[in-house]
Design an enzyme around this catalytic site. Structure first.
Site, PDB file in Angstrom:
ATOM      1  N   LYS A  70     101.522 -97.576  44.016  1.00  0.00           N
ATOM      2  CA  LYS A  70     100.561 -96.535  43.636  1.00  0.00           C
ATOM      3  C   LYS A  70     101.001 -95.921  42.309  1.00  0.00           C
ATOM      4  O   LYS A  70     102.064 -95.300  42.211  1.00  0.00           O
ATOM      5  CB  LYS A  70     100.483 -95.469  44.708  1.00  0.00           C
ATOM      6  CG  LYS A  70      99.443 -94.401  44.411  1.00  0.00           C
ATOM      7  CD  LYS A  70      99.372 -93.416  45.552  1.00  0.00           C
ATOM      8  CE  LYS A  70      97.968 -92.901  45.745  1.00  0.00           C
ATOM      9  NZ  LYS A  70      97.886 -91.974  46.865  1.00  0.00           N
ATOM     10  N   ASP A 123      97.295 -85.869  54.314  1.00  0.00           N
ATOM     11  CA  ASP A 123      95.856 -85.810  54.521  1.00  0.00           C
ATOM     12  C   ASP A 123      95.403 -87.086  55.201  1.00  0.00           C
ATOM     13  O   ASP A 123      96.124 -88.064  55.285  1.00  0.00           O
ATOM     14  CB  ASP A 123      95.127 -85.657  53.182  1.00  0.00           C
ATOM     15  CG  ASP A 123      95.301 -86.894  52.324  1.00  0.00           C
ATOM     16  OD1 ASP A 123      94.322 -87.605  52.115  1.00  0.00           O
ATOM     17  OD2 ASP A 123      96.426 -87.154  51.871  1.00  0.00           O
ATOM     18  N   LEU A 176      94.320-103.025  44.202  1.00  0.00           N
ATOM     19  CA  LEU A 176      93.891-102.948  45.594  1.00  0.00           C
ATOM     20  C   LEU A 176      92.853-101.866  45.798  1.00  0.00           C
ATOM     21  O   LEU A 176      92.020-101.952  46.695  1.00  0.00           O
ATOM     22  CB  LEU A 176      95.094-102.672  46.500  1.00  0.00           C
ATOM     23  CG  LEU A 176      96.143-103.775  46.616  1.00  0.00           C
ATOM     24  CD1 LEU A 176      97.353-103.266  47.401  1.00  0.00           C
ATOM     25  CD2 LEU A 176      95.561-104.999  47.283  1.00  0.00           C
ATOM     26  N   VAL A 193      96.095 -98.253  42.921  1.00  0.00           N
ATOM     27  CA  VAL A 193      97.065 -98.947  43.764  1.00  0.00           C
ATOM     28  C   VAL A 193      97.019-100.435  43.435  1.00  0.00           C
ATOM     29  O   VAL A 193      95.940-101.040  43.415  1.00  0.00           O
ATOM     30  CB  VAL A 193      96.772 -98.730  45.257  1.00  0.00           C
ATOM     31  CG1 VAL A 193      97.805 -99.453  46.115  1.00  0.00           C
ATOM     32  CG2 VAL A 193      96.759 -97.244  45.580  1.00  0.00           C
TER      33      VAL A 193
END
Length: 922
Positions: A602, A703, A580, A588
């Site tokens: 992930k 983040d 992805l 991922v």
């Protein structure tokens, strides 16, 4: 003599009343002076005729008995002198803008009601509500700016009838004092950070309305106490972390509204719930419930049971006999979550811990090392083809059922290393019976040393175990056991001391990677024995092969542990075709479980010493599996395989925000409208604001970058890839981040010092707003140097407002209304990216700016409304109520629902400019 005394006392009493009334006048004057804006008809210079001031009531002695100033647009504070009004019976200051500390009302023995709802108070004075012996109502809901505080001392308020403390930043556990609160009928504690288990004293209370839903982390434990709360009528427990089965509610005949969705409840839905005579509304969705789909009578008006439940049938038909048997077995263990996660429809053979023969008969049940508690169910005897039963290395108690000795096909029974007791059934000589590590098993009650001791293994026989070797051997074994135990204890103490020293030395924020604290080598093998976190994935999400003997790590926090074998299967062995995206921390992959559930896996970079210590990873996972918010992607599970670490998230099929902004043609998308872009920005702001609020309580943070802002089917934004809150040396909360390779989103202070605060997130959010306006990436090296860095270029344009229309994404249809909205978002983006952190607003301010922009729009057509996924005819509060109703929570039974995205809207910080000038663009 008595007549003279009477004539003497009467003037003294009159003088005392006059002095007390004068004191009340002085107190009212101080209260008036503490308001920034005086209520109409009040004075701050003279207390003359204070009993006739609007909202003030007095008794015949001019003593103040009530103050009612609700919805008067008041600001300022409440004077602490209010505690001097000793005859005060009622204070009503709700729906104003009062701030500062909620003063102490301690020992106002006549005070019966306190209404302080919907204000902007920032703290609660210590012991503010202690000693209020006449208190009947305490209502201070919707004071979301309060600093975190614990449940108030109300132990002396035994006449309390109504308690409303929802959305007031409460944290910690509930006190166990409800047996003394005989008058308490309504308690509302929703939208806080309460945790722990439900106090046992609730079982003896007279509570009718219980709202403790939508806790940030959530209550844990079972709901068993509800079975004794016979006065219940409305029960809102949704969005917590309750586990175990739904209890017997047959005594709770008054319940008409029961909200249990979004928990971790397991087991079958009991008939006592289905048959509640007054039930009108029930939500059970997004749990781990099992058994057949419940069939409620037509008198129940609203039922929601969809989501992550694991019902064996979808039409209410009974389960397959073997599945029913497995449910009885799970009942003995208290219905642990991982047994539900391994659910595979109506086929017992589909469970990872079960092996069947070619006729689909269960022949092996492997439940060793699963941290099981409870008892061994006699229902095992219904598995007539069972050959192997492994229950070793758990925490089982009770006896071994006689039904196991009647299984003609049984070849192996391993119950070693539990806490079993009682007599041992007489197994056939063909049964290999392993029972070591159960010190009470096979011993007669009250027989000093006369009981039989169990051997490690036995070939069966008349009693299934060998005889004792005599007192001498027992004594030697006892001595050896004591010595071994002491050595193990010393080793544990040394290890704990070492870990403490290491953490003490290296645990501060800013520790360099590769330090000794981070060089622990993770042993190879999938992790096992965890329980499910939020979201849950059926089937494979907890599977382990029965032959897996690899070392396992057991982490706290309700985690889903997924084997590497399963992740390889669902990603087609991490095929290139399943990728992805790629980032600084790994790749991922898209995965699909056997039932069609899609996930995003992930896979971190494989580094021998690990880029993060095991402790940090453990803490991060423990927190992330508990974080739940409509705008945050749920972490479903994780895997540790040697030096690799993998995270499993819910898959968002609409792709990333970056794909919709920058690669919409390549992906076959229609360009985002301005309405959709601002709606996404608002939802991102809400999600990040929620995380910031948790960061203030030392929970989590993350983040922010566009690659991690994913679009759901309804265009509401999702935010993924969290970090862990750290405690900076100066005591302020700062966070771990994953901004490697995304220089375009870095705030100046992060680039220079590496420290991360919430203001670094605000800066990154401002960059996202710029991307939404311009359709340009934060860093585009294909452009000339003066244009490649979006923030520098965009802030330069903000000097002149006329420049903005020239840089708007060409796909946006800029009519007059849209352009006005773009100007506001552009200004917000400039503030968010101010060079100095103190000049940037909080995320709550961003929510405040963006919210009205979303609310003002009306769709031009029905088609437009459907495409946006949001009913734009509704106001924002109406939309929030609709969302909550769609999730199974009723708003039709006399209660106002609140969204889990409610925002605190702080004032602009000191130094924050109202508009941009040339001096702001540095």
């Amino acid at each position: 003599m008595s007549n003279h005394l009477h004539h003497l006392l009467l003037p003294l009493l009159l003088l005392s009343a006059v002095l007390a009334a004068a004191d009340d006048g002085a107190t009212i004057l101080k209260i008036a002076s503490s308001f920034s804006t005086l209520p109409s008809g009040w004075s701050s210079t003279s207390s003359a005729n204070y009993c006739s001031w609007p909202g003030v009531n007095c008794d015949k002695s001019s003593r103040v008995t009530s103050i009612n100033l609700s919805s008067k647009s008041l600001s300022g504070a409440i004077s602490s002198d209010i505690s001097a009004l000793s005859e005060l019976r009622s204070i009503s200051l709700q729906r104003n803008s009062l701030s500062g500390a909620i003063p102490s009302f301690t020992n106002l023995s006549n005070l019966q009601s306190i209404y302080l709802d919907s204000n902007a108070f920032t703290s609660v004075s210590p012991g503010a509500f202690s000693g209020l012996t006449s208190l009947q109502t305490l209502s201070m809901s919707e004071n979301e700016k309060l600093s975190p505080w614990t449940f108030p001392d109300l132990s002396q308020s035994t006449s309390l009838v109504e308690l409303q403390l929802d959305n007031t930043n409460l944290y910690g556990a509930l006190p166990d004092f409800f047996e003394s609160m005989n008058s308490l009928q309504s308690i509302r504690l929703s939208y806080n950070s309460l945790n722990g288990t439900l106090p046992a004293s609730l079982g003896g209370s007279m509570i009718q309305n219980l709202w403790i839903n939508n806790q940030n982390v959530g209550f844990t434990g079972t709901l068993e106490v509800l079975s004794n709360m016979t006065q219940l009528s409305q029960v809102w427990l949704h969005k917590n972390m309750f586990t175990g089965p739904i209890p017997d509610l047959s005594k709770c005949t008054g319940i008409f509204d029961l909200q249990l969705r979004d928990n971790q409840l397991t087991g079958s839905v009991p008939e006592s719930l289905i048959n509640l005579p007054n039930l009108k509304n029930v939500s059970l969705s997004n749990n781990k419930l099992q058994g057949p789909l419940p069939k409620f009578p037509i008198s129940v008006e609203k039922v929601t049971v969809n989501g992550t439940n694991n019902f064996c049938t979808n039409n209410g038909d009974p389960c397959d006999p073997q599945v029913s048997t497995m449910l009885e077995i799970a009942s003995g263990f208290g219905y642990p979550v991982f047994l539900s996660d391994n659910w595979a429809g109506n086929d017992a053979c589909g469970w990872s811990f079960v092996t069947c023969d070619s006729q689909r008969n269960v022949i092996t049940v492997n439940l060793g090392r699963k941290a099981l508690a409870g008892t061994i169910s006699p229902a095992f005897g219904n598995l007539t083809a069972l050959k192997n039963l492994n229950l070793n290395d758990n925490k089982l108690t009770g006896s071994i059922p006689d039904t196991l000795a009647k299984l003609n096909s049984l070849q192996l029974l391993d119950v070693s290393n539990n806490n079993l007791s009682g007599a041992i059934p007489k197994f056939s000589s063909s049964v290999k019976f392993v029972s070591s590590g159960n010190s009470l098993l096979g011993k007669s009650s009250g027989s000093g040393d006369g009981g039989t001791s169990n051997s490690g293994e036995s070939g069966g026989g008349s009693d299934g175990n060998s005889k004792s070797g005599g007192n001498g051997k027992n004594s030697i074994a006892l001595i050896v056991g004591i010595v071994v135990g002491v050595l193990i204890f010393v080793a544990v103490v040394c290890f704990v001391s070492y870990k403490y020293i290491v953490n003490k030395r290296y645990g501060k924020f800013g520790k360099m990677e590769g330090s000794d604290a981070e060089k622990g080598v993770v042993k190879n093998g999938a992790m096992g024995g965890g329980v499910n976190g939020y979201g849950g994935v059926p089937g494979e999400m907890q599977s382990q092969s029965s032959g897996d003997h690899s070392d396992r790590h057991f982490f706290e926090g309700g985690n889903v542990v997924i084997s590497m074998q399963v992740l390889r299967q669902v990603t087609n062995n991490f095929s290139e075709a399943n990728i992805l995206g790629r980032g600084g921390f790994g790749v991922v992959y898209k995965g699909e479980l056997h039932d069609g559930t899609q996930i995003a896996v992930k896979r971190m970079e494989c580094v021998a010493t690990g880029t993060k210590g095991m402790n940090e990873f453990q803490a991060e996972i423990a927190v992330l599996t508990k974080v739940r918010h409509r705008h945050l992607v749920a972490l479903l599970g994780y895997c540790i395989n040697g030096n690799e670490r993998l995270l499993v998230y819910e898959y968002m099929p609409q792709g990333t925000l970056g794909q919709h902004l920058f690669e919409w043609r390549e992906n076959g998308y229609a360009p985002l409208t301005w309405k959709q872009r601002v709606t996404i920005a608002l939802d991102v702001a809400r999600g990040v604001e929620y995380l910031h609020s948790l960061a203030q309580q030392s929970f989590i943070h993350r983040d922010l970058k566009p690659s991690n802002i994913l679009l759901g089917d309804d265009m509401r934004a999702k935010v993924a890839d969290f970090g862990l809150v750290k405690n900076a040396p100066e005591g302020k909360y700062s966070v771990e981040t994953r901004l490697a390779g995304t220089f375009g989103y870095l705030a100046p202070e992060y680039a220079a010092t590496g420290r991360v605060t919430t203001k670094v997130d605000v800066y990154a959010f401002g960059v996202v707003l710029m991307e939404i306006i311009t359709g340009r990436k934060a860093l585009d090296e294909t452009l000339p140097d003066e244009k490649s860095h979006l923030v520098t270029w965009f802030r330069r344009l903000l000097i002149n407002k006329d420049n903005i229309p020239k840089v708007v994404d060409e796909t946006i249809n800029c009519d007059e209304e849209t352009m006005a909205s773009i100007f506001k978002v552009a200004e917000l983006a400039g503030h968010c990216t101010a060079r100095e952190p103190y000049q940037r607003p909080d995320m709550g301010h961003a929510v405040n700016v963006l919210g009205p922009l979303v609310e003002q729009w009306k769709p031009t057509s029905h088609e437009d409304e459907e495409n946006s996924g949001i009913d734009l005819h509704m106001s924002l509060p109406q939309a929030l109520q609709r969302w909550q109703a769609d999730e199974g929570t009723s708003t039709m039974y006399g209660d106002i629902s609140y969204s889990d995205t409610q925002s605190s809207i702080p004032a602009k910080p000191s130094g924050f400019p109202d508009s941009f000038g040339s001096s702001d663009c540095r």
